[in-house]
Enzyme design. Structure first.
Site, PDB file in Angstrom:
ATOM      1  N   LYS A 173      50.634  59.880  62.561  1.00  0.00           N
ATOM      2  CA  LYS A 173      49.271  59.578  63.270  1.00  0.00           C
ATOM      3  C   LYS A 173      48.776  58.252  62.585  1.00  0.00           C
ATOM      4  O   LYS A 173      48.357  57.357  63.119  1.00  0.00           O
ATOM      5  CB  LYS A 173      48.224  60.521  63.264  1.00  0.00           C
ATOM      6  CG  LYS A 173      46.879  60.197  63.766  1.00  0.00           C
ATOM      7  CD  LYS A 173      47.003  59.953  65.116  1.00  0.00           C
ATOM      8  CE  LYS A 173      45.604  59.189  65.978  1.00  0.00           C
ATOM      9  NZ  LYS A 173      44.433  60.271  65.848  1.00  0.00           N
ATOM     10  N   LYS A 241      38.209  54.703  59.047  1.00  0.00           N
ATOM     11  CA  LYS A 241      38.604  55.531  58.247  1.00  0.00           C
ATOM     12  C   LYS A 241      40.028  55.860  58.227  1.00  0.00           C
ATOM     13  O   LYS A 241      40.850  55.852  57.450  1.00  0.00           O
ATOM     14  CB  LYS A 241      37.945  56.898  58.826  1.00  0.00           C
ATOM     15  CG  LYS A 241      38.363  58.103  58.028  1.00  0.00           C
ATOM     16  CD  LYS A 241      39.489  58.961  58.872  1.00  0.00           C
ATOM     17  CE  LYS A 241      38.820  59.387  59.933  1.00  0.00           C
ATOM     18  NZ  LYS A 241      39.818  60.244  60.960  1.00  0.00           N
TER      19      LYS A 241
END
Length: 293
Positions: A173, A241
């Site tokens: 990811k 993030k």
């Protein structure tokens, strides 16, 4: 035993449509969220109200968490009254958040020690992919646990793939978020370039989309970027993030990501300017600022 009852923790932009799709597929889905309006929306679609993490998890065959960041996953899983305190042995625990790979491994080890079957399964596809049940699902964990969770994944996405042991899903990811940020940045640069030369951008992006430059990013983000519509499908604050996960993980592995590091700075700059709630396609604003437009 097949999964029939699912606890869904975290009903945000992505989590709510995912939970609704599970309800529509015939699962009993009990939801919990920090804000009640999202739970009410799930209940309106046929889901159940958990009232708390403990209430949602107690009788579940599988628990799915979809929360913003690594500390949130730690708290949901390991905190007092959390998932691990209330899930029955043998429960599938599937974290579909995007977090640090090392935290995913830590959470998996703690769950295994309690007799739980833990998978890290972050997704890609944004809000549209969640609504349309066309998410790409990158799974880290045990093969048998993946097969047990496969019917659930098949409801949520079109590409569930076991990519390795615990933490591997989060690593893939991170790579995904690196590629997506780079694609958005280049699309933004191309769009401003076309505008500066007076090209009709609608037809320009149409023909670019039909060639080697075509991409899912162009398909899903191009029109909104042309129209300067940055309504959030995936917020800048979350991509910031994610890019910190990418850069930290790259540093830990001793590898260079020069283009990724540059885009990470642009994402961070947008957040610092107060644009964290905008869609990540708002990287276009950085290109306009640098171009004096």
């Amino acid at each position: 035993m097949p999964v029939k009852k699912i606890a869904f923790i975290g009903l945000g932009i992505m989590g709510l449509p995912m939970a609704v799709n599970l309800v529509r597929a015939g699962y009993t889905v009990t939801g919990h969220n920090l804000t009640d309006d999202r739970v009410a929306a799930l209940v309106a679609e046929g889901g159940l109200r958990g009232g708390s993490v403990a209430g949602a998890v107690a009788d579940a065959d599988a628990v799915i968490t979809m929360v913003p960041d690594s500390p949130d996953v730690r708290e949901a899983m390991l905190g007092e009254g959390g998932v691990y305190d209330n899930a029955k042995p043998g429960t599938l625990v599937i974290d579909m958040s995007t977090i640090r790979p090392d935290v995913a491994r830590e959470v998996a080890e703690a769950g295994t020690a309690r007799g739980l079957r833990v998978l890290d399964a972050p997704v890609s596809g944004g809000e549209a992919g969640a609504v349309e049940a066309k998410l790409s699902i990158m799974v880290g964990g045990n093969q048998d646990d993946f097969e047990a969770a496969r019917p659930v994944f098949d409801v949520l996405g079109s590409t569930p793939v076991l990519v390795g042991p615990s933490g591997s899903g989060q690593t893939v990811k991170a790579a995904n978020q690196l590629i997506v940020a780079g694609n958005i940045q280049l699309l933004a640069e191309a769009l401003v370039f076309l505008e500066a030369h007076g090209v009709d951008t609608e037809s320009g992006l149409e023909v670019l989309g039909g060639g080697l430059a075509g991409s899912t990013v162009l398909q899903r983000k191009g029109r909104a970027m042309r129209e300067r519509d940055f309504s959030p499908g995936f917020r800048i604050a979350l991509h910031d993030k994610d890019m910190r996960i990418v850069t930290d993980s790259a540093h830990a592995a001793g590898i260079a990501i020069p283009l990724g590091a540059q885009v990470a700075q642009y994402v961070a700059a947008l957040k610092a300017q107060g644009h964290g709630s905008l869609d990540h396609s708002a990287l276009l604003r950085i290109v306009e600022q640098l171009s004096g437009r």
